[in-house]
Design an enzyme around this catalytic site. Structure first.
Site, PDB file in Angstrom:
ATOM      1  N   CYS A 164      -3.859   9.776   5.328  1.00  0.00           N
ATOM      2  CA  CYS A 164      -4.308   9.907   6.677  1.00  0.00           C
ATOM      3  C   CYS A 164      -4.503  11.230   7.505  1.00  0.00           C
ATOM      4  O   CYS A 164      -3.777  11.776   7.252  1.00  0.00           O
ATOM      5  CB  CYS A 164      -3.096   8.747   7.504  1.00  0.00           C
ATOM      6  SG  CYS A 164      -3.828   8.752   8.943  1.00  0.00           S
ATOM      7  N   HIS A 207       0.842  -1.102   0.004  1.00  0.00           N
ATOM      8  CA  HIS A 207       0.053  -0.013  -0.176  1.00  0.00           C
ATOM      9  C   HIS A 207       0.996   1.109  -0.018  1.00  0.00           C
ATOM     10  O   HIS A 207       1.487   1.577   1.056  1.00  0.00           O
ATOM     11  CB  HIS A 207      -0.859  -0.165   1.274  1.00  0.00           C
ATOM     12  CG  HIS A 207      -1.771   1.214   1.490  1.00  0.00           C
ATOM     13  ND1 HIS A 207      -3.177   0.848   1.404  1.00  0.00           N
ATOM     14  CD2 HIS A 207      -1.259   2.267   1.852  1.00  0.00           C
ATOM     15  CE1 HIS A 207      -3.615   2.292   1.664  1.00  0.00           C
ATOM     16  NE2 HIS A 207      -2.852   3.091   1.951  1.00  0.00           N
ATOM     17  N   ASN A 223      -2.842   8.198  -2.313  1.00  0.00           N
ATOM     18  CA  ASN A 223      -2.177   6.754  -2.719  1.00  0.00           C
ATOM     19  C   ASN A 223      -1.720   6.921  -4.181  1.00  0.00           C
ATOM     20  O   ASN A 223      -1.965   8.143  -4.934  1.00  0.00           O
ATOM     21  CB  ASN A 223      -3.381   5.926  -2.844  1.00  0.00           C
ATOM     22  CG  ASN A 223      -3.983   5.653  -1.295  1.00  0.00           C
ATOM     23  OD1 ASN A 223      -4.617   6.346  -0.673  1.00  0.00           O
ATOM     24  ND2 ASN A 223      -3.366   4.495  -0.857  1.00  0.00           N
TER      25      ASN A 223
HETATM   26  N1  COA Z   1     -17.234   2.219  15.228  1.00  0.00           N
HETATM   27  C1  COA Z   1     -18.203   3.116  16.073  1.00  0.00           C
HETATM   28  N2  COA Z   1     -18.224   3.571  17.152  1.00  0.00           N
HETATM   29  C2  COA Z   1     -17.031   3.259  18.004  1.00  0.00           C
HETATM   30  C3  COA Z   1     -15.949   2.492  17.155  1.00  0.00           C
HETATM   31  C4  COA Z   1     -16.116   1.975  15.985  1.00  0.00           C
HETATM   32  N3  COA Z   1     -15.326   1.160  15.257  1.00  0.00           N
HETATM   33  N4  COA Z   1     -15.035   2.236  18.169  1.00  0.00           N
HETATM   34  C5  COA Z   1     -15.593   2.854  19.224  1.00  0.00           C
HETATM   35  N5  COA Z   1     -16.712   3.320  19.052  1.00  0.00           N
HETATM   36  C6  COA Z   1     -17.510   4.381  20.146  1.00  0.00           C
HETATM   37  C7  COA Z   1     -17.546   3.580  21.574  1.00  0.00           C
HETATM   38  O1  COA Z   1     -18.640   2.834  21.477  1.00  0.00           O
HETATM   39  C8  COA Z   1     -17.701   4.856  22.144  1.00  0.00           C
HETATM   40  O2  COA Z   1     -18.979   5.238  22.237  1.00  0.00           O
HETATM   41  P1  COA Z   1     -19.594   5.967  23.610  1.00  0.00           P
HETATM   42  O3  COA Z   1     -18.675   7.030  23.748  1.00  0.00           O
HETATM   43  O4  COA Z   1     -21.120   6.110  23.012  1.00  0.00           O
HETATM   44  O5  COA Z   1     -19.653   4.836  24.631  1.00  0.00           O
HETATM   45  C9  COA Z   1     -16.883   5.800  21.381  1.00  0.00           C
HETATM   46  O6  COA Z   1     -16.952   5.375  20.194  1.00  0.00           O
HETATM   47  C10 COA Z   1     -15.378   5.923  22.197  1.00  0.00           C
HETATM   48  O7  COA Z   1     -14.695   4.730  22.129  1.00  0.00           O
HETATM   49  P2  COA Z   1     -13.009   4.317  22.437  1.00  0.00           P
HETATM   50  O8  COA Z   1     -12.896   3.036  22.420  1.00  0.00           O
HETATM   51  O9  COA Z   1     -13.041   5.042  23.639  1.00  0.00           O
HETATM   52  O10 COA Z   1     -12.575   4.966  21.197  1.00  0.00           O
HETATM   53  P3  COA Z   1     -11.456   6.120  21.025  1.00  0.00           P
HETATM   54  O11 COA Z   1     -11.886   7.480  21.452  1.00  0.00           O
HETATM   55  O12 COA Z   1     -10.407   5.617  22.079  1.00  0.00           O
HETATM   56  O13 COA Z   1     -11.019   6.180  19.868  1.00  0.00           O
HETATM   57  C11 COA Z   1     -10.708   4.718  17.813  1.00  0.00           C
HETATM   58  C12 COA Z   1     -10.147   5.162  19.258  1.00  0.00           C
HETATM   59  C13 COA Z   1      -9.806   3.568  17.231  1.00  0.00           C
HETATM   60  C14 COA Z   1     -12.104   4.392  17.652  1.00  0.00           C
HETATM   61  C15 COA Z   1     -10.544   5.791  16.943  1.00  0.00           C
HETATM   62  O14 COA Z   1      -9.169   6.490  17.399  1.00  0.00           O
HETATM   63  C16 COA Z   1     -10.553   5.797  15.349  1.00  0.00           C
HETATM   64  O15 COA Z   1     -11.579   5.402  14.908  1.00  0.00           O
HETATM   65  N6  COA Z   1      -9.431   6.016  14.748  1.00  0.00           N
HETATM   66  C17 COA Z   1      -9.259   5.659  13.223  1.00  0.00           C
HETATM   67  C18 COA Z   1      -8.660   6.545  12.622  1.00  0.00           C
HETATM   68  C19 COA Z   1      -8.508   6.586  11.159  1.00  0.00           C
HETATM   69  O16 COA Z   1      -9.536   5.937  10.626  1.00  0.00           O
HETATM   70  N7  COA Z   1      -7.298   6.727  10.580  1.00  0.00           N
HETATM   71  C20 COA Z   1      -7.341   6.647   9.190  1.00  0.00           C
HETATM   72  C21 COA Z   1      -7.249   5.423   8.575  1.00  0.00           C
HETATM   73  S1  COA Z   1      -5.554   4.682   8.663  1.00  0.00           S
HETATM   74 ZN    ZN Z   2      -3.008   4.724   2.886  1.00  0.00          ZN
END
Ligand code: COA
Ligand code: ZN
Length: 319
Positions: free
Chosen positions: A243, A210, A252
């Site tokens: 990202c 990737h 990409n």
């Molecule tokens: N889909 C939907 N909701 C989600 C979820 C998911 N995958 N993961 C967590 N949640 C919800 C939880 O249920 C919680 O809900 P609530 O507040 O109603 O209880 C809330 O989100 C927070 O959950 P938590 O586990 O504490 O998440 P966080 O705030 O620590 O964030 C991630 C962690 C991983 C969810 C977040 O950082 C993220 O989505 N990162 C991805 C970034 C991305 O896509 N980058 C680009 C691609 S590389």
């Molecule tokens: Zn990428």
């Protein structure tokens, strides 16, 4: 389905649109998937199961995934950052779960707000959840490693760190690994070192590359990975992408240019280049104001171009 030599996987519907300003309407996303499947693309990362509060673009992830899984001949993949995302992806019926974590600690903390060991623990929980499902409902589990060639927080990322996390993901049940150059730091020599090492460590486990073209090394990196036996490549139509949690990230490698380069080399992708260029026009119209990149769209196919498929057919059956 026609025989292919290399699998090109569209990631524009995930990587491509996660960084853009506006919300792409759900019907336009689904039309993009449908048109690209009609052009011969057999695998698409159609969405991302992240919280809409983190990336609003993917508020419609269940709808887009549900439409994609109904298309015959398409391998529907989705990005997931954690167990909750994997559960949502299973509910939507996707065929492949692309779990993401980063090799560099700082990017992992910024992207998924977890230590790498916590991400690995989540990956193990996902694997356990999947094993408990009936086989017909069980998606393939893929381990994705971001910042594998460099990190815009930390700088260089050692190949040994990539090997370390790749091995742990494989031991935890990854059926494929995606090795990602999230911020376009990689060069062809480094690509050879990393993929040769992973091949030695992991044997026959499928590896996908990737690449981002942030510094112009994207297609050269593809050529180097091909030399190492890699046959699965991610790309984004019009070179969209990046990202949102990595400073300086850009798009990409360009899907059209990747398909053209492979096809010119005699490697069949299953993709009709003219049809792909038409999809690009469709997507550009659906994303007004978004810059699209790419050399093939600018220059067109070479005069009297003969596709790899046609050349193979004209050469007759192999003996
Ligand atoms: N889909 C939907 N909701 C989600 C979820 C998911 N995958 N993961 C967590 N949640 C919800 C939880 O249920 C919680 O809900 P609530 O507040 O109603 O209880 C809330 O989100 C927070 O959950 P938590 O586990 O504490 O998440 P966080 O705030 O620590 O964030 C991630 C962690 C991983 C969810 C977040 O950082 C993220 O989505 N990162 C991805 C970034 C991305 O896509 N980058 C680009 C691609 S590389
Ligand atoms: Zn990428």
């Amino acid at each position: 389905m026609a025989e292919t030599d290399v699998t090109v996987r569209e990631v524009g519907l995930r990587d491509g649109i996660q960084i853009i300003g506006g919300f792409m309407p759900t019907p336009a996303k689904i039309a993009w998937v449908e048109a690209e499947v009609a052009a011969g693309v057999s695998e698409i990362e159609v969405t991302s199961f992240v919280p809409p509060a983190v990336i609003a673009q993917f508020a419609d992830a269940p709808e887009v995934a549900a439409a994609a899984v109904r298309l015959p001949g398409l391998e529907t993949a989705a990005l997931v950052p954690n167990l909750k995302g994997a559960e949502r992806a299973v509910a939507a019926g996707v065929g492949k779960i692309n779990f993401v974590m980063s090799v560099s600690r700082t990017h992992n903390l910024n992207n998924v707000r977890r230590e790498r060991e916590e991400s690995l623990a989540d990956f193990r929980r996902i694997a356990a959840m999947l094993v408990a499902l009936p086989p017909e409902r069980r998606p393939m589990l893929v381990g994705g490693l971001s910042t594998a060639f460099g990190c815009s927080f930390e700088g260089p990322v050692p190949a040994d760190a990539v090997r370390h996390y790749a091995t742990l993901l494989a031991e935890a049940g990854a059926q494929e690994l995606i090795i990602a150059d999230t911020v376009g730091y990689g060069d062809p020599a480094q690509v050879r070192v990393v993929f040769d090492a992973l091949r030695t460590d992991l044997g026959a486990l499928p590896l996908a590359a990737h690449f981002h073209d942030t510094r112009g090394t994207g297609l050269a990196n593809v050529a180097a990975a091909l030399d190492c036996g890699v046959r699965r490549f991610d790309a984004s139509l019009g070179g969209l992408g990046g990202c949102p949690f990595a400073p300086g990230a850009t798009g990409n490698i360009v899907m059209e240019d990747l398909c053209f380069m492979l096809d010119s080399m005699g490697l069949r992708t299953g993709v009709d280049l003219e049809a792909l260029l038409a999809v690009r026009r469709q997507v550009a119209a659906a994303l007004p104001g978004e810059a699209m990149y790419g050399a093939l769209a600018r220059a067109g196919l070479p005069k009297r171009y003969v596709s790899a498929e046609q050349r193979r057919a004209e050469a007759g059956p192999a003996v």
